[in-house]
Write a protein that holds these residues in place. Sequence first.
Motif, PDB file in Angstrom:
ATOM      1  N   LEU A   1       2.543  11.080   0.269  1.00  0.00           N
ATOM      2  CA  LEU A   1       2.504  12.118   1.291  1.00  0.00           C
ATOM      3  C   LEU A   1       3.419  13.259   0.900  1.00  0.00           C
ATOM      4  O   LEU A   1       4.638  13.157   1.004  1.00  0.00           O
ATOM      5  N   LEU A   2       2.809  14.324   0.367  1.00  0.00           N
ATOM      6  CA  LEU A   2       3.551  15.515   0.034  1.00  0.00           C
ATOM      7  C   LEU A   2       4.652  15.214  -0.972  1.00  0.00           C
ATOM      8  O   LEU A   2       4.403  14.811  -2.075  1.00  0.00           O
ATOM      9  N   ARG A   3       5.910  15.394  -0.601  1.00  0.00           N
ATOM     10  CA  ARG A   3       6.982  15.289  -1.586  1.00  0.00           C
ATOM     11  C   ARG A   3       7.564  13.888  -1.724  1.00  0.00           C
ATOM     12  O   ARG A   3       8.526  13.681  -2.448  1.00  0.00           O
ATOM     13  N   ARG A   4       7.028  12.894  -1.030  1.00  0.00           N
ATOM     14  CA  ARG A   4       7.593  11.550  -1.112  1.00  0.00           C
ATOM     15  C   ARG A   4       6.529  10.504  -0.818  1.00  0.00           C
ATOM     16  O   ARG A   4       5.564  10.764  -0.096  1.00  0.00           O
ATOM     17  N   PRO A   5       6.669   9.319  -1.386  1.00  0.00           N
ATOM     18  CA  PRO A   5       5.718   8.249  -1.096  1.00  0.00           C
ATOM     19  C   PRO A   5       6.140   7.447   0.136  1.00  0.00           C
ATOM     20  O   PRO A   5       7.335   7.291   0.407  1.00  0.00           O
ATOM     21  N   LEU A   6       5.156   6.966   0.893  1.00  0.00           N
ATOM     22  CA  LEU A   6       5.403   6.016   1.979  1.00  0.00           C
ATOM     23  C   LEU A   6       4.811   4.678   1.543  1.00  0.00           C
ATOM     24  O   LEU A   6       3.671   4.623   1.074  1.00  0.00           O
ATOM     25  N   ARG A   7       5.566   3.593   1.703  1.00  0.00           N
ATOM     26  CA  ARG A   7       5.149   2.288   1.207  1.00  0.00           C
ATOM     27  C   ARG A   7       5.116   1.287   2.358  1.00  0.00           C
ATOM     28  O   ARG A   7       6.064   1.193   3.145  1.00  0.00           O
TER      29      ARG A   7
ATOM     30  N   ALA B   1       0.860  -1.182   0.000  1.00  0.00           N
ATOM     31  CA  ALA B   1       0.000   0.000   0.000  1.00  0.00           C
ATOM     32  C   ALA B   1       0.892   1.227   0.000  1.00  0.00           C
ATOM     33  O   ALA B   1       1.800   1.347   0.825  1.00  0.00           O
ATOM     34  N   GLU B   2       0.629   2.152  -0.914  1.00  0.00           N
ATOM     35  CA  GLU B   2       1.454   3.351  -1.030  1.00  0.00           C
ATOM     36  C   GLU B   2       0.635   4.595  -0.725  1.00  0.00           C
ATOM     37  O   GLU B   2      -0.458   4.770  -1.252  1.00  0.00           O
ATOM     38  N   VAL B   3       1.156   5.435   0.153  1.00  0.00           N
ATOM     39  CA  VAL B   3       0.525   6.706   0.493  1.00  0.00           C
ATOM     40  C   VAL B   3       1.426   7.811  -0.035  1.00  0.00           C
ATOM     41  O   VAL B   3       2.580   7.933   0.390  1.00  0.00           O
TER      42      VAL B   3
END
Length: 289
Positions: free
Chosen positions: A113-119, A109-111
Motif C-alpha cells: 500500500l503506497l509507501r509501505r507494506p501491510l502484512r 498475505a502482503e498488501v
Amino acid sequence: MTLFKKHASGKTDVSALFLIASSAIQPLPPWQLQQLLLQLESVAKGKRRPLSETGMLPGCSARLLDLSDQTEVWLTLVYPQQSNPEQGFISVLSPLGAALLGKNVGEVAEVKLLRRPLRFLLCDLMSVKQPPAFFPSVQENSMKHPLPQQTLSEHALPPLVLSSLDLDRLDQLLNTLPATDPARLLLEQELERGEIVEPEVIPPNVVTMNSTVRIRLPKTGDESCLTLVYPKDLDASGDKVSVLAPVGSALLGLCEGDQIDWPMPSGDIQPIQVLQLVYQPERAGQLHR
C-alpha cells in the motif's frame, strides 16, 4: 458469526479495512486482474477440494492478524457482486482479496500500500455453507475492456504539489499513528502522489499547511473558510481543520479552482471544491513557520 474482533493489544477500525480492501485506494494492474480471473474460472469449474489443499477461495472466511499492531479481524472473501468491505465481505479482485486468494493457515498475505507494506497472518480458515456464484461474464468483460495502466484513483484526482518542509513534518506525524488508521491511509495516499518542491518555489495558489482556504461542498452548496493545521494546533474556534480529518487531507496540495471527490469514513464520496486561497504562509514569506 462476528466479523470483527478486538485483540487485547489493540482495536481494528472497520473503516480502515474498507480503505485497504477497496480498489479506490490502489486498483489491481490489468495483468494481475486478468491472471486472477483465469484462476477463478479454473476454480469454479473444478471439483471442490478441502481447504487444506486449495487455501482461501471465494466463499471462505478467515481470521487475520495484522502484524503491524497485532489486531485481529474476520473477513469473508467474495466475488465483486457480493462485495461489502465495511461489513467484512472483501472482493477477490481488490488488493487485499487478491493477496488472500490461495493462502492457507500460517501463511502471510502482503498488501503493498503506497509507501509501505501491510502484512496479515492467516490464523483460521473456514468455508461458508453456500459459496457465492462465479459469473464468467465478469472475466469476458475484463478481457475485452482491460483497465488502463493509470489507476482509477489517479485518473480522477487533480495534480498535487507539496512543500518538502510539510512532507517531513507530516511523515513524523504519520509514524505516530497505527498502520491501518484510516486517516493515515488517506493522507499517505496523497503524499505518495504529490510533486515535492522546496518551500521557496511553492506556487502561490497551492494549499499548504497553515493555509487558510475557502471551500465549497457541491453536494450541499455549503461554503466555509478553514485553516489547515496539524492536530496539535486545533482549538475550539471551529475555523481550523486537522490535516488528519477527511476534508483536511483532501485539501492539502490542491490549487484554487480544483475539485476532488474524497472517500469519507462512512464510505460515501464527498466532492470538495477549492474556491479561494485566502492565506498561504509561503506566499507571505513565512517559509519556515
